[in-house]
Motif scaffolding. Structure first.
Motif, PDB file in Angstrom:
ATOM      1  N   GLN A  62      -6.426  -4.583  -6.131  1.00  0.00           N
ATOM      2  CA  GLN A  62      -7.764  -4.462  -5.490  1.00  0.00           C
ATOM      3  C   GLN A  62      -7.854  -2.993  -4.809  1.00  0.00           C
ATOM      4  N   GLU A  63      -9.230  -2.722  -4.674  1.00  0.00           N
ATOM      5  CA  GLU A  63      -9.509  -1.565  -3.991  1.00  0.00           C
ATOM      6  C   GLU A  63      -8.923  -1.432  -2.392  1.00  0.00           C
ATOM      7  N   ASN A  64      -8.563  -0.619  -1.756  1.00  0.00           N
ATOM      8  CA  ASN A  64      -8.229  -0.670  -0.383  1.00  0.00           C
ATOM      9  C   ASN A  64      -9.170  -1.295   0.494  1.00  0.00           C
ATOM     10  N   MET A  65      -8.534  -2.413   1.277  1.00  0.00           N
ATOM     11  CA  MET A  65      -9.265  -3.190   1.951  1.00  0.00           C
ATOM     12  C   MET A  65      -8.665  -3.600   3.390  1.00  0.00           C
ATOM     13  N   LYS A  66      -7.525  -2.918   3.270  1.00  0.00           N
ATOM     14  CA  LYS A  66      -6.612  -2.781   4.768  1.00  0.00           C
ATOM     15  C   LYS A  66      -6.004  -4.208   4.899  1.00  0.00           C
ATOM     16  N   LEU A  67      -4.876  -4.024   5.580  1.00  0.00           N
ATOM     17  CA  LEU A  67      -3.717  -5.356   5.580  1.00  0.00           C
ATOM     18  C   LEU A  67      -4.463  -6.818   5.886  1.00  0.00           C
ATOM     19  N   PRO A  68      -5.336  -6.982   6.965  1.00  0.00           N
ATOM     20  CA  PRO A  68      -5.823  -8.415   6.988  1.00  0.00           C
ATOM     21  C   PRO A  68      -6.398  -8.842   5.937  1.00  0.00           C
ATOM     22  N   MET A  69      -7.301  -8.183   5.005  1.00  0.00           N
ATOM     23  CA  MET A  69      -8.051  -8.715   4.157  1.00  0.00           C
ATOM     24  C   MET A  69      -7.230  -9.015   2.850  1.00  0.00           C
ATOM     25  N   SER A  70      -6.103  -7.998   2.705  1.00  0.00           N
ATOM     26  CA  SER A  70      -5.157  -8.257   1.752  1.00  0.00           C
ATOM     27  C   SER A  70      -4.560  -9.684   1.980  1.00  0.00           C
ATOM     28  N   LEU A  71      -3.925  -9.801   3.058  1.00  0.00           N
ATOM     29  CA  LEU A  71      -3.058 -11.118   3.591  1.00  0.00           C
ATOM     30  C   LEU A  71      -4.093 -12.254   3.236  1.00  0.00           C
ATOM     31  N   SER A  72      -5.269 -12.198   3.688  1.00  0.00           N
ATOM     32  CA  SER A  72      -6.173 -13.052   3.312  1.00  0.00           C
ATOM     33  C   SER A  72      -6.238 -13.613   1.845  1.00  0.00           C
ATOM     34  N   TYR A  74       0.735  -1.092   0.106  1.00  0.00           N
ATOM     35  CA  TYR A  74      -0.084  -0.014  -0.096  1.00  0.00           C
ATOM     36  C   TYR A  74       0.976   1.230  -0.025  1.00  0.00           C
ATOM     37  N   ASN A  75       0.918   1.919  -1.277  1.00  0.00           N
ATOM     38  CA  ASN A  75       1.824   3.052  -1.325  1.00  0.00           C
ATOM     39  C   ASN A  75       3.192   2.988  -0.975  1.00  0.00           C
ATOM     40  N   GLY A  76       3.701   1.777  -1.499  1.00  0.00           N
ATOM     41  CA  GLY A  76       5.145   1.358  -0.690  1.00  0.00           C
ATOM     42  C   GLY A  76       6.219   1.725  -1.971  1.00  0.00           C
TER      43      GLY A  76
END
Length: 772
Positions: free
Chosen positions: A121-131, A68-70
């Motif tokens: 993907q749209e921004n879904m935060k770290l937990p959902m990205s990991l999943s 994310y914006n890295g």
């Protein structure tokens, strides 16, 4: 003073005042608490899914890289992975709605190396990205890294080799270095200061014992880790509700169910970067410490729940050769589980939370695959399809099946639904072990959803009456609940039947007809015996903002609910409110019985004139007149099921424990002396044996509350020995005492002797090396 008392007082005084050092290290109380949990798990569930194999590519490592914006550091992160000495890996990069140049950077890398897969993907935060990333993983081993960190060249190789050397481990973690924003070693840092070896260096040597991970708020697994695919198959997704602590939450779960080992080498193999934009540096802004406190309480619930019975619902298509043999069914029942069949109970009357149920269906032919009978199963029931034949496995199975298992090695075949299967199991115990873990995980997810996405309450109050073999007095208790001087549309009544041999449906229908204008009354079945199980079943069904618990032999004053309401209206931060419990001496009571003995039958009448808020746990209200906000009860995970009465025993402590946890989360605890109930005790219960058992139970429960870290610990060897001696000295006045005073002092001596024995056992266990 008898020989046992003399011997143990002397031994405990020696321990308290200068005993020789024990042979071997002493486990601290945090480690010991978790050690006891693991030991109980092994006792109740002696199986481990060691022969459970998900579909994977043998030897492959799946690395998930959420971005994310890295743009500033992501190239370094990717290059460190591509430069690994271990080449058999896939890199799954999840672009979580970046608005900088990160998408272009990672797309360029994916075009250069086929091992890289990219998900935008749209921004879904770290937990959902990991999943989402791990749902696409196909490796035997799994890990993830951040877009600002770097793996050292031998990181994957060292971790894979370590797991291969330790087949009994399910996860491994290793030491790491810390670096600054410029990538240079970060020396003399305040981060991980206790773990720097040597002090002031960038080298971080993490603790090698995971016994404190779940009970002391400190995520010391770090960022260099690797776990087996079976872990993800059973624990599934990272919790979308635990943003910023999703890794800690997941590692706790692994530690509860599986075996985590620190790498058998000291060399740091990972570089963890600290900079102003990292999540770690925003600890205060993101309230990470506050979230961690809530997680610690919730995980305490999880460990308690992992020790509770499970309901197995079995359907075996092969009548001639049943997969679950009678001896296995017997073993499940002897461990405390319930083995049932479809339609044994009305599923609409079963609790949706705090009730683990698992439906197992075995088939020998693929033509027998069908949808699971969801409408005939309890809510949140885990569904397992077990195939015992040898036909070619299909890739498409109904997503209503949570897990598909085959008992023959038929190749690594994955189904379309993530984590579903097909999984190969070597024997039936691998199936049972895997099913149990998945079943628990599903319940945790259901409760978390209720906490973070609660249904809107339909009532202000839910009155819950749990009953066990008390039909006659129960009618009076329900009548008093119906006749409260409170608006009938503002509360409901829930009866929890904890004795399924007793049919309460006719009684419910009787009250519905008598009070047709309300309030509403509902019946819940709780198949697992125990007051804490029954109360949690009541919470599960409650549609009120506040849950009010009354005993099935407690008659509420007509203004009781009105006074409870007054307390909650006065103090918005109130989480728990209780009131007075009146117990009357029965007519023709035994001559030895005095009014000052009534607290042993739950008489509770504190010297308060009006609503009082207390911070002292020993002043918290008692269970026959005890209310709490449903939100607070959900957040603490309900009542701890290893505490509380079961049947007609003398267990207890669950209300005090719950009160301590509610207070820990920032709620206030209060008592309204005008909120009164009469506790109608059957005359047959006024016995000397009751006094003796109550004194002993109260003392031992109080001690266990201390060793379980719920209340401050003061019962050490010297204090208990002194207290025992004090009670013994009281025998000097024996012949000047009333019969009740004699009973009380003798009961306390006996109870303290039992406590001395328990103290000695705990000391012995703490100096033993914990089982691995």
């Amino acid at each position: 003073m008898n020989r046992f008392l003399k011997t143990n007082v002397r031994r405990l005084l020696n321990l308290a005042f200068g005993s020789p050092s024990p042979k071997g290290p002493i486990r601290n109380w945090y480690q010991y608490y978790f050690d006891r949990y693991k030991k109980l798990r092994r006792t109740k569930r002696p199986w481990h899914p060691s022969g459970f194999y998900p579909p994977f590519k043998k030897g492959m490592v799946s690395i998930v890289l959420p971005v994310y914006n890295g743009e500033k550091h992501v190239s370094e992160a990717i290059e460190s992975i591509l430069g690994q000495s271990y080449k058999d890996f896939e890199l799954i990069i999840v672009n979580d709605g970046s608005t900088d140049s990160s998408p272009e950077i990672i797309d360029i890398y994916s075009q250069k190396d086929k091992r890289i897969k990219v998900i935008h993907q749209e921004n879904m935060k770290l937990p959902m990205s990991l999943s989402r990333g791990f749902r696409k993983a196909s490796g035997e081993f799994l890990t993830w890294t951040s877009d600002d960190n770097r793996l050292k060249p031998n990181c994957l190789e060292r971790l894979v080799d370590c797991l291969n050397r330790h087949p009994e481990w399910d996860m491994v973690y290793a030491n790491m270095d810390i670096i600054g924003e410029d990538g240079a070693p970060l020396k003399n840092s305040s981060w991980y200061s206790n773990y720097q070896v040597p002090p002031g260096s960038e080298h971080i040597h993490l603790p090698e014992d995971t016994a404190e991970l779940n009970v002391w708020p400190n995520q010391y697994i770090g960022a260099a880790f690797l776990y087996r695919a079976k872990v993800a198959s059973l624990l599934r997704d990272y919790s979308r509700f635990r943003f910023t602590i999703e890794d800690y939450d997941y590692f706790m779960l692994i530690n509860e169910f599986f075996t985590i080992g620190h790498a058998d080498f000291k060399e740091p193999i990972y570089e963890y970067r600290f900079h102003d934009s990292s999540l770690t540096s925003k600890e205060k802004q993101l309230q990470i410490l506050e979230q961690r406190e809530y997680l610690m309480v919730f995980d305490d619930f999880r460990r308690d729940f992992n020790l509770t019975p499970l309901c197995w619902i079995i359907e075996d298509e092969n009548e001639s050769h049943r997969f679950l043999q009678p001896k296995i069914t017997k073993e499940l029942e002897e461990s405390g589980d319930i083995v049932s069949s479809l339609n044994r109970w009305s599923v609409n009357q079963l609790p949706s939370l705090w009730f683990s149920s698992c439906f197992l269906k075995t088939i020998s032919r693929l033509a027998e695959i069908s949808e699971p009978p969801v409408k005939q199963l309890p809510a949140n029931c885990t569904t397992i399809l077990i195939y015992t034949g040898q036909e070619r496995l299909p890739k498409s199975v109904s997503a209503s099946w949570d897990l598909c298992v085959t008992m023959h090695k038929l190749g690594s075949v994955g189904t379309e639904a993530p984590y579903q299967g097909w999984h190969y199991c070597e024997n039936v115990f691998d199936v049972l072990s895997a099913s149990e873990i998945l079943c628990r995980r599903k319940q945790f997810e259901a409760l978390e959803k209720e906490i973070f996405e609660p249904s809107a309450p339909l009532y202000k109050y839910s009155i819950v009456i749990c009953t066990y073999k008390r039909t006659h007095i129960l009618e009076r208790a329900i009548t008093a609940a119906f006749e409260q001087n409170f608006p009938k549309d503002k509360y409901e009544i829930i009866i929890v039947n904890n004795d399924l041999e007793m049919d309460l449906d006719p009684l419910m229908e009787k009250f519905r007809k008598r009070y047709s204008s309300g309030p509403a009354i509902d019946l819940v079945l709780c198949p697992i015996k125990g007051l804490s199980f029954a109360r949690n079943a009541g919470i599960s069904r409650a549609k009120g903002e506040v849950v009010c618990f009354l005993d099935d032999d407690a008659i509420a004053d007509s203004n009781w609910l009105l006074e409870i309401d007054r307390a909650y209206e006065i103090e918005p931060a109130a989480g728990l409110v209780g009131g007075v419990i009146k117990v009357q001496l029965p007519q023709n009571h035994p001559k030895w019985l005095e009014s000052k003995a009534l607290p042993y039958w739950s008489h509770f009448d504190p010297a308060f004139d009006d609503i009082t808020w207390t911070e002292k746990w020993w002043e918290f209200p008692w269970g026959a007149n005890w209310t709490a906000k449903k939100k607070a009860l959900l957040e603490i995970g309900g009542f701890r099921c290893r505490y509380g009465r079961k049947g007609n025993d003398f267990g207890g402590g669950e209300e005090l424990l719950a009160g301590c946890l509610i207070q820990r989360l920032g709620y206030k605890v209060g008592i309204n002396p005008k909120a009164k109930v009469d506790h109608v005790i059957e005359t047959s219960r006024f016995t000397k044996e009751h006094v003796k058992n109550t004194i002993k139970s109260a003392l031992l429960v109080n001690y266990r509350l201390q060793t379980d870290l719920y209340i401050p610990r003061w019962m050490n060897g010297s204090e208990v020995a002194k207290k025992t001696g004090s009670w013994t000295k009281g025998l000097i006045r024996y012949f000047n005492m009333t019969p009740f005073e004699r009973l009380e002092i003798k009961s306390n001596i006996s109870a303290h002797m039992a406590l001395l024995k328990l103290l000695m056992q705990d000391y012995k266990n703490r100096i033993q090396k914990p089982e691995q």
